[in-house]
Design a protein around this motif. Structure first.
Motif, PDB file in Angstrom:
ATOM      1  N   ALA A   1      -3.907   3.429  16.736  1.00 47.96           N
ATOM      2  CA  ALA A   1      -3.378   3.419  15.373  1.00 47.96           C
ATOM      3  C   ALA A   1      -2.063   4.187  15.309  1.00 47.96           C
ATOM      4  CB  ALA A   1      -4.388   4.030  14.400  1.00 47.96           C
ATOM      5  N   GLU A   2      -1.237   3.836  14.310  1.00 46.32           N
ATOM      6  CA  GLU A   2       0.025   4.531  14.074  1.00 46.32           C
ATOM      7  C   GLU A   2       0.145   4.875  12.593  1.00 46.32           C
ATOM      8  OE1 GLU A   2       3.319   2.210  15.503  1.00 46.32           O
ATOM      9  OE2 GLU A   2       2.261   1.655  17.349  1.00 46.32           O
ATOM     10  N   LEU A   3       0.663   6.061  12.297  1.00 47.62           N
ATOM     11  CA  LEU A   3       0.932   6.496  10.934  1.00 47.62           C
ATOM     12  C   LEU A   3       2.335   7.077  10.899  1.00 47.62           C
ATOM     13  CD1 LEU A   3      -2.418   8.354  10.103  1.00 47.62           C
ATOM     14  CD2 LEU A   3      -1.739   6.075   9.314  1.00 47.62           C
ATOM     15  N   ALA A   4       3.100   6.772   9.830  1.00 50.75           N
ATOM     16  CA  ALA A   4       4.461   7.289   9.709  1.00 50.75           C
ATOM     17  C   ALA A   4       4.764   7.634   8.262  1.00 50.75           C
ATOM     18  CB  ALA A   4       5.462   6.254  10.226  1.00 50.75           C
ATOM     19  N   TYR A   5       5.505   8.722   8.071  1.00 53.34           N
ATOM     20  CA  TYR A   5       5.910   9.139   6.725  1.00 53.34           C
ATOM     21  C   TYR A   5       7.348   9.630   6.777  1.00 53.34           C
ATOM     22  CZ  TYR A   5       6.397  11.775   2.410  1.00 53.34           C
ATOM     23  OH  TYR A   5       6.862  12.236   1.193  1.00 53.34           O
ATOM     24  N   GLY A   6       8.176   9.134   5.842  1.00 57.02           N
ATOM     25  CA  GLY A   6       9.563   9.559   5.760  1.00 57.02           C
ATOM     26  C   GLY A   6       9.921   9.957   4.343  1.00 57.02           C
TER      27      GLY A   6
ATOM     28  N   GLY B   1       4.294   4.203   6.456  1.00 52.98           N
ATOM     29  CA  GLY B   1       3.882   3.017   7.181  1.00 52.98           C
ATOM     30  C   GLY B   1       2.673   3.292   8.053  1.00 52.98           C
ATOM     31  N   ALA B   2       2.028   2.221   8.467  1.00 49.17           N
ATOM     32  CA  ALA B   2       0.847   2.345   9.312  1.00 49.17           C
ATOM     33  C   ALA B   2       0.664   1.051  10.096  1.00 49.17           C
ATOM     34  CB  ALA B   2      -0.399   2.634   8.476  1.00 49.17           C
ATOM     35  N   ALA B   3      -0.031   1.153  11.217  1.00 47.13           N
ATOM     36  CA  ALA B   3      -0.346  -0.030  12.016  1.00 47.13           C
ATOM     37  C   ALA B   3      -1.642   0.194  12.770  1.00 47.13           C
ATOM     38  CB  ALA B   3       0.776  -0.349  12.997  1.00 47.13           C
ATOM     39  N   LEU B   4      -2.356  -0.903  12.996  1.00 48.21           N
ATOM     40  CA  LEU B   4      -3.551  -0.920  13.823  1.00 48.21           C
ATOM     41  C   LEU B   4      -3.315  -1.964  14.897  1.00 48.21           C
ATOM     42  CD1 LEU B   4      -6.397   0.275  14.150  1.00 48.21           C
ATOM     43  CD2 LEU B   4      -7.258  -1.637  12.772  1.00 48.21           C
ATOM     44  N   ASP B   5      -3.438  -1.556  16.154  1.00 53.73           N
ATOM     45  CA  ASP B   5      -3.021  -2.391  17.281  1.00 53.73           C
ATOM     46  C   ASP B   5      -4.176  -2.549  18.264  1.00 53.73           C
ATOM     47  OD1 ASP B   5      -1.787  -3.205  19.828  1.00 53.73           O
ATOM     48  OD2 ASP B   5       0.113  -2.756  18.846  1.00 53.73           O
ATOM     49  N   TYR B   6      -4.412  -3.812  18.690  1.00 54.44           N
ATOM     50  CA  TYR B   6      -5.448  -4.098  19.682  1.00 54.44           C
ATOM     51  C   TYR B   6      -4.862  -4.942  20.807  1.00 54.44           C
ATOM     52  CZ  TYR B   6      -9.495  -6.183  21.969  1.00 54.44           C
ATOM     53  OH  TYR B   6     -10.408  -6.603  22.910  1.00 54.44           O
TER      54      TYR B   6
ATOM     55  N   ILE C   1      -1.650  -5.232  13.100  1.00 54.91           N
ATOM     56  CA  ILE C   1      -1.501  -5.275  11.645  1.00 54.91           C
ATOM     57  C   ILE C   1      -0.592  -4.125  11.247  1.00 54.91           C
ATOM     58  CG2 ILE C   1      -2.676  -5.191   9.418  1.00 54.91           C
ATOM     59  CD1 ILE C   1      -5.228  -6.047  10.865  1.00 54.91           C
ATOM     60  N   GLY C   2       0.525  -4.419  10.586  1.00 56.14           N
ATOM     61  CA  GLY C   2       1.478  -3.389  10.197  1.00 56.14           C
ATOM     62  C   GLY C   2       1.739  -3.400   8.708  1.00 56.14           C
ATOM     63  N   HIS C   3       1.954  -2.216   8.157  1.00 53.81           N
ATOM     64  CA  HIS C   3       2.237  -2.093   6.719  1.00 53.81           C
ATOM     65  C   HIS C   3       3.381  -1.110   6.507  1.00 53.81           C
ATOM     66  CE1 HIS C   3       1.533  -1.945   2.392  1.00 53.81           C
ATOM     67  NE2 HIS C   3       1.626  -0.621   2.471  1.00 53.81           N
ATOM     68  N   HIS C   4       4.239  -1.418   5.515  1.00 56.10           N
ATOM     69  CA  HIS C   4       5.340  -0.525   5.152  1.00 56.10           C
ATOM     70  C   HIS C   4       5.447  -0.454   3.638  1.00 56.10           C
ATOM     71  CE1 HIS C   4       9.014   1.718   5.986  1.00 56.10           C
ATOM     72  NE2 HIS C   4       9.581   1.081   4.981  1.00 56.10           N
ATOM     73  N   ASN C   5       5.598   0.759   3.131  1.00 53.44           N
ATOM     74  CA  ASN C   5       5.708   0.977   1.697  1.00 53.44           C
ATOM     75  C   ASN C   5       6.924   1.863   1.432  1.00 53.44           C
ATOM     76  OD1 ASN C   5       3.747   0.798  -0.920  1.00 53.44           O
ATOM     77  ND2 ASN C   5       4.986   2.649  -0.965  1.00 53.44           N
ATOM     78  N   ARG C   6       7.756   1.461   0.477  1.00 54.60           N
ATOM     79  CA  ARG C   6       8.948   2.250   0.166  1.00 54.60           C
ATOM     80  C   ARG C   6       9.181   2.318  -1.335  1.00 54.60           C
ATOM     81  NH1 ARG C   6      14.933   2.235   2.910  1.00 54.60           N
ATOM     82  NH2 ARG C   6      15.960   3.443   1.305  1.00 54.60           N
ATOM     83  N   ASP C   7       9.386   3.543  -1.841  1.00 55.72           N
ATOM     84  CA  ASP C   7       9.789   3.731  -3.232  1.00 55.72           C
ATOM     85  C   ASP C   7      11.255   3.346  -3.381  1.00 55.72           C
ATOM     86  OD1 ASP C   7       7.317   4.758  -4.131  1.00 55.72           O
ATOM     87  OD2 ASP C   7       7.800   6.709  -3.263  1.00 55.72           O
ATOM     88  N   ASN C   8      11.642   2.922  -4.586  1.00 53.81           N
ATOM     89  CA  ASN C   8      13.032   2.551  -4.811  1.00 53.81           C
ATOM     90  C   ASN C   8      13.949   3.758  -4.657  1.00 53.81           C
ATOM     91  OD1 ASN C   8      13.241  -0.415  -5.689  1.00 53.81           O
ATOM     92  ND2 ASN C   8      11.468   0.329  -6.790  1.00 53.81           N
ATOM     93  N   ASP C   9      15.226   3.491  -4.379  1.00 56.46           N
ATOM     94  CA  ASP C   9      16.125   4.529  -3.896  1.00 56.46           C
ATOM     95  C   ASP C   9      16.618   5.521  -4.944  1.00 56.46           C
ATOM     96  OD1 ASP C   9      16.017   3.760  -1.279  1.00 56.46           O
ATOM     97  OD2 ASP C   9      17.712   2.396  -1.426  1.00 56.46           O
TER      98      ASP C   9
END
Length: 355
Positions: free
Chosen positions: A165-170, A185-190, A199-207
């Motif tokens: 698994a991967e987790l990211a925060y910026g 963001g996050a991902a689950l990899d097999y 499976i990858g996901h990215h979420n971003r608030d407006n600038d």
């Protein structure tokens, strides 16, 4: 700037010579001839860099700290081989710049890094996010889902039974507060045998603070690759929601003067592709469909073919061609690994050397 980069390389060589850590200098140079057509500028022919893959110069290293713990870093510069200019808007290490720790419980890194969602899209692209068939022509990341995150903390878990698994925060860290432009963001990899699923996901608030009330952009993609031995099959399905989750392009503004970005709140992406190795030759093909579910339904479909010939393990020749069929005023263009295109058709010929 050149003196700074030279000093860094000299320091790397000195450290390596004294055996203080394991350090490697690596890079890639890519130059190609591109012809674009079908746009407002008519036919455009140019010699440019980063067509099949972005030209780069990198330094990476690792030091064993004992007890299975290691410190590691990576600095990767992007540049234009045709002009010598810095890439990524003039950043010295615009491709990647991070440092971290790796141990039995995973890896934690801090700095400028790729998003888990972007790495998921690249996995399912037979063109590896380059050439005329680049997924970025239609699929996220466009708009709010950039390929890289600044100010990022990232965790990658150990692999257990093929899964990690991967987790990211910026943090946004802008004048409008840390919430504006904040990303996660996050991902689950097999991966096991011939199958790889991610499976990858990215979420971003407006600038900006004024746009925060408009919500956020979210991009999710499911990607899969299966290696049959004689060929690889690629598939991806993406869901994009929220303001700027996918930046649609309109052929003309109300005055008919220029291409205008049009934010979309809801769209879907589908990719199907294949690559076929034949000795030193590799053939690639892909189909991408953008299903815009916003009004006025600006859909688009891309058809791409590619060819690579390995001169050696480090050098190759390549060619690629793509065509985008735009609907209902959409104005997507065929670009390459580094540059956006000027029209809905392009053909590339180039050479690449890695070291």
């Amino acid at each position: 700037m050149k003196k700074n980069l030279t000093a860094i390389l000299l320091a790397v060589c000195t450290a390596s010579a004294h055996g203080q850590t394991t350090i490697a200098v690596y890079g890639l140079v890519d130059v190609g001839l591109t012809h674009e057509s079908g746009g407002m500028a008519g036919g455009v022919t140019k010699l440019t860099s980063g067509v099949d893959a972005g030209s780069r110069l990198g330094i990476k290293g690792q030091e064993a700290l004992g007890g299975g713990l290691a410190a590691l870093f990576l600095l990767e510069n992007g540049f234009q081989a045709d002009t010598g200019a810095l890439g990524q808007g003039g950043l010295l290490f615009g491709r990647q710049a991070w440092v971290g720790l790796q141990g039995r419980y995973g890896t934690v890194t801090a700095g400028r890094q790729y998003t888990p969602q972007y790495l998921s899209v690249v996995l399912a692209d037979p063109f590896a996010s380059g050439g005329a068939g680049d997924t970025k022509n239609l699929m996220a990341p466009t708009g709010n889902a950039a390929s890289r995150m600044d100010n990022t903390l990232k965790y990658v878990s150990p692999t257990v039974a093929g899964w990690h698994a991967e987790l990211a925060y910026g943090a946004g860290e802008g004048s409008d507060g840390s919430a504006a432009g904040r990303q996660a963001g996050a991902a689950l990899d097999y991966g096991a045998g011939p199958l790889r699923i991610r499976i990858g996901h990215h979420n971003r608030d407006n600038d900006t603070a004024s746009a925060k009330g408009m919500g956020r952009a979210a991009n999710t993609v499911v990607a899969a690759v299966y290696d049959f031995g004689f060929a690889k099959a690629y598939c991806a399905y993406g869901i994009n929601k929220g303001t700027n989750s996918s930046l649609l392009r309109n052929n003309a503004n109300p005055y008919g003067l220029a291409v205008v970005p049009v934010p979309s709140r809801d769209s879907r992406d589908l990719l199907l592709g294949t690559s076929v190795p034949i000795g030193a030759h590799t053939l690639m093909a892909s189909y991408i469909h953008k299903d815009d579910r916003s009004v006025p339904d600006r859909d688009a479909s891309q058809f791409a073919l590619g060819y690579r010939y390995a001169l050696s393990k480090r050098s190759l020749l390549y060619a690629s061609a793509a065509h985008i069929a735009n609907r209902h005023g959409a104005g997507y263009t065929v670009g390459s690994a580094i540059e956006g295109g000027s029209g809905n058709r392009a053909i590339d010929l180039g050479i690449q050397h890695a070291f």
